[in-house]
Design an enzyme around this catalytic site. Structure first.
Site, short mmCIF file in Angstrom:
data_model
loop_
_atom_site.label_atom_id
_atom_site.label_comp_id
_atom_site.label_asym_id
_atom_site.label_seq_id
_atom_site.Cartn_x
_atom_site.Cartn_y
_atom_site.Cartn_z
N SER A 136 0.85 -1.19 0.00
CA SER A 136 0.00 0.00 0.00
C SER A 136 0.88 1.24 0.00
O SER A 136 1.78 1.37 0.84
CB SER A 136 -0.91 -0.01 1.24
OG SER A 136 -1.74 1.13 1.26
N LYS A 162 -1.20 -0.83 -4.30
CA LYS A 162 -2.42 -0.10 -3.97
C LYS A 162 -2.07 1.36 -3.72
O LYS A 162 -1.17 1.68 -2.95
CB LYS A 162 -3.09 -0.69 -2.73
CG LYS A 162 -4.39 0.02 -2.35
CD LYS A 162 -5.13 -0.71 -1.25
CE LYS A 162 -4.56 -0.44 0.12
NZ LYS A 162 -5.36 -1.06 1.20
N LEU A 163 -2.79 2.26 -4.40
CA LEU A 163 -2.56 3.69 -4.26
C LEU A 163 -3.65 4.31 -3.40
O LEU A 163 -4.84 4.14 -3.66
CB LEU A 163 -2.57 4.37 -5.64
CG LEU A 163 -1.69 3.75 -6.73
CD1 LEU A 163 -1.91 4.50 -8.05
CD2 LEU A 163 -0.22 3.79 -6.32
N LYS A 164 -3.26 5.03 -2.37
CA LYS A 164 -4.23 5.80 -1.59
C LYS A 164 -4.62 7.04 -2.39
O LYS A 164 -3.75 7.71 -2.99
CB LYS A 164 -3.63 6.21 -0.25
CG LYS A 164 -3.32 5.05 0.69
CD LYS A 164 -4.58 4.43 1.26
CE LYS A 164 -4.26 3.40 2.33
NZ LYS A 164 -5.48 2.85 2.96
N ASP A 189 -7.45 3.03 -3.12
CA ASP A 189 -8.17 2.98 -1.85
C ASP A 189 -8.51 4.40 -1.43
O ASP A 189 -7.62 5.23 -1.21
CB ASP A 189 -7.30 2.31 -0.79
CG ASP A 189 -8.03 2.16 0.55
OD1 ASP A 189 -9.22 2.48 0.63
OD2 ASP A 189 -7.38 1.71 1.52
N ASN A 191 -10.63 5.10 1.27
CA ASN A 191 -10.96 5.17 2.69
C ASN A 191 -12.22 5.99 2.95
O ASN A 191 -12.31 6.77 3.89
CB ASN A 191 -9.80 5.74 3.49
CG ASN A 191 -8.62 4.78 3.59
OD1 ASN A 191 -7.55 5.06 3.08
ND2 ASN A 191 -8.81 3.63 4.23
N GLU A 214 -11.17 0.36 -3.71
CA GLU A 214 -11.47 0.01 -2.33
C GLU A 214 -12.16 1.15 -1.59
O GLU A 214 -11.71 2.30 -1.63
CB GLU A 214 -10.18 -0.36 -1.61
CG GLU A 214 -10.38 -0.90 -0.20
CD GLU A 214 -9.08 -1.35 0.43
OE1 GLU A 214 -9.10 -1.64 1.65
OE2 GLU A 214 -8.05 -1.42 -0.26
N ASP A 239 -14.02 -2.30 2.80
CA ASP A 239 -13.12 -2.42 3.95
C ASP A 239 -13.88 -1.96 5.19
O ASP A 239 -14.48 -2.75 5.91
CB ASP A 239 -11.88 -1.57 3.69
CG ASP A 239 -10.90 -1.54 4.86
OD1 ASP A 239 -11.20 -2.09 5.94
OD2 ASP A 239 -9.82 -0.94 4.72
N LYS A 263 -9.95 -7.63 7.79
CA LYS A 263 -9.00 -7.23 8.84
C LYS A 263 -9.53 -7.76 10.16
O LYS A 263 -10.64 -7.41 10.57
CB LYS A 263 -8.86 -5.71 8.91
CG LYS A 263 -8.22 -5.08 7.68
CD LYS A 263 -8.17 -3.56 7.79
CE LYS A 263 -7.53 -2.94 6.56
NZ LYS A 263 -7.61 -1.46 6.59
N GLY A 291 -4.16 -4.64 6.07
CA GLY A 291 -3.20 -4.36 7.13
C GLY A 291 -3.44 -3.00 7.76
O GLY A 291 -4.09 -2.13 7.17
#
Length: 369
Positions: A136, A162-164, A189, A191, A214, A239, A263, A291
């Site tokens: 990530s 994975k790119l935030k 992702d 969030n 995500e 998530d 998770k 994670g």
């Protein structure tokens, strides 16, 4: 199994580099470790609650209070542990606080498996001795800096990147990375940083051949996720929205996702995590293990869960050196083929180094019956 006492230890480790998401930036890792003293064996668990209640309602200082004041006393008051599920039953009256409950359950389960002299992976029915690893990548100041970081991970063998993302740092950034790395498996992702009114962002991302998107919307917006998924070719992965096997089943039935990130901390413990894996596998939905910047204690649990049969996608199970100059346990290593060994020893297969643990411990407490 009789528990003689439980130790709580708060530890602090500096990160190799700052890790930024749409929630904010982390420069250090603080965590609560739970040590179960069961006489001839001990068990370790890690609470993944962050310092601030941004990812969920839980935060580190609150978790310390909940674990020490209610969860551990409730478990000790029940006497001997007959089976690992006893832990969840004894604290079922505590509403929420899943990360706190997960840390205690993980420690007891580790001790139980050490008593039985069986690895956690084998106890769960794991089918792999090595797992595929992804990485990530946090939000960087520039695309150039992000690409430099990614190239280093690809050279190390990681199988998925994975790119935030966050508003105004999304489509253009992903486009630049995709143009530079046309064949690299990429996911993003958010969030939960967007709303359905911003669906155009994800329709644009839909053109880049991503593995998944995500948690694009708020964690409570299952219906909106279903509407968004219907407009996209790219699978949506949930998530923060998945806190139990009931949540997972509801999301799958609604068509809110095609992938589930599991998770253990977020869902209340490794036993519930395994139930989610089973439910998703029965529905034909892919899963992977997420994670939370864990130390080696929490990472060992993630690796064991990633060995389960329905977990087929590379997770955020990066090497210890990705986050820490020196981990609390023996370091987890990613081989050039992008895989990591599943510990074979009893329980989680690792323990904190006593000297390293003393150097990193910020506070401690011992709870006895």
């Amino acid at each position: 199994m009789k528990i003689r006492a439980v130790d709580l230890l708060e530890v602090g480790l500096p990160l190799v580099r700052p890790f930024r998401t749409s929630f904010g930036e982390e420069r250090d890792k603080r965590a609560i470790l739970v040590r179960v003293d069961a006489g001839d064996v001990e068990g370790w668990g890690e609470c993944v609650a962050p310092e601030e209640p941004r990812y969920s309602e839980e935060w580190l200082d609150g978790a310390w209070e909940v674990i020490g004041r209610w969860l551990v006393p409730a478990i000790l008051a029940g006497g001997e542990i007959g089976e690992p599920p006893d832990v969840a039953a004894r604290v079922s009256w505590v509403r929420g606080h899943r990360m706190s409950r997960a840390a205690v359950e993980s420690a007891v389960l580790d001790a139980w498996c050490r008593t039985e002299e069986v690895s956690l992976s084998r106890w769960f029915g794991g089918v792999r001795d090595r797992i595929p690893c992804g990485v990530s990548v946090g939000i960087a100041p520039t695309v150039e800096a992000m690409l430099e970081e990614i190239q280093g991970y690809l050279a190390a063998g990681y199988q998925r990147v994975k790119l935030k993302i966050e508003p105004d740092r999304d489509v253009q950034v992903v486009r630049a990375v995709r143009e530079a790395l046309p064949d690299t498996p990429l996911s993003v992702d958010a969030n939960g940083a967007y709303s359905l009114a911003e669906a155009a962002v994800f329709e644009a991302l839909d053109e880049f051949g991503l593995v998944m998107i995500e948690q694009p919307l708020d964690h409570e917006d299952l219906a909106e996720h279903a509407k968004l998924q219907a407009r996209l070719r790219t699978p949506i992965c949930l998530d923060e929205s998945i806190r139990s096997v009931a949540d997972a089943r509801a999301a799958i039935e609604m068509g809110a996702c095609r992938v589930v990130n599991i998770k253990a901390g977020r869902v209340g413990g490794p036993l519930e995590a395994a139930r989610i894996q089973e439910a998703a596998m029965a529905s034909g939905v892919a899963t992977w293990i997420g994670g939370m910047l864990e130390t080696g204690v929490g990472r060992a649990l993630n690796v064991a869960l990633a060995s389960l049969p329905g977990v087929t996608m590379p997770g955020d199970t990066s090497a210890s050196e990705r986050y820490f100059h020196q981990d609390l346990t023996e370091p987890f290593v990613v081989r050039p083929d992008g895989t990591m060994a599943v510990p074979e020893g009893p329980g989680i297969g690792v323990s904190p180094d006593p000297q390293r643990l003393r150097a990193c411990t910020l506070r401690s407490a011992r709870i006895e019956p």
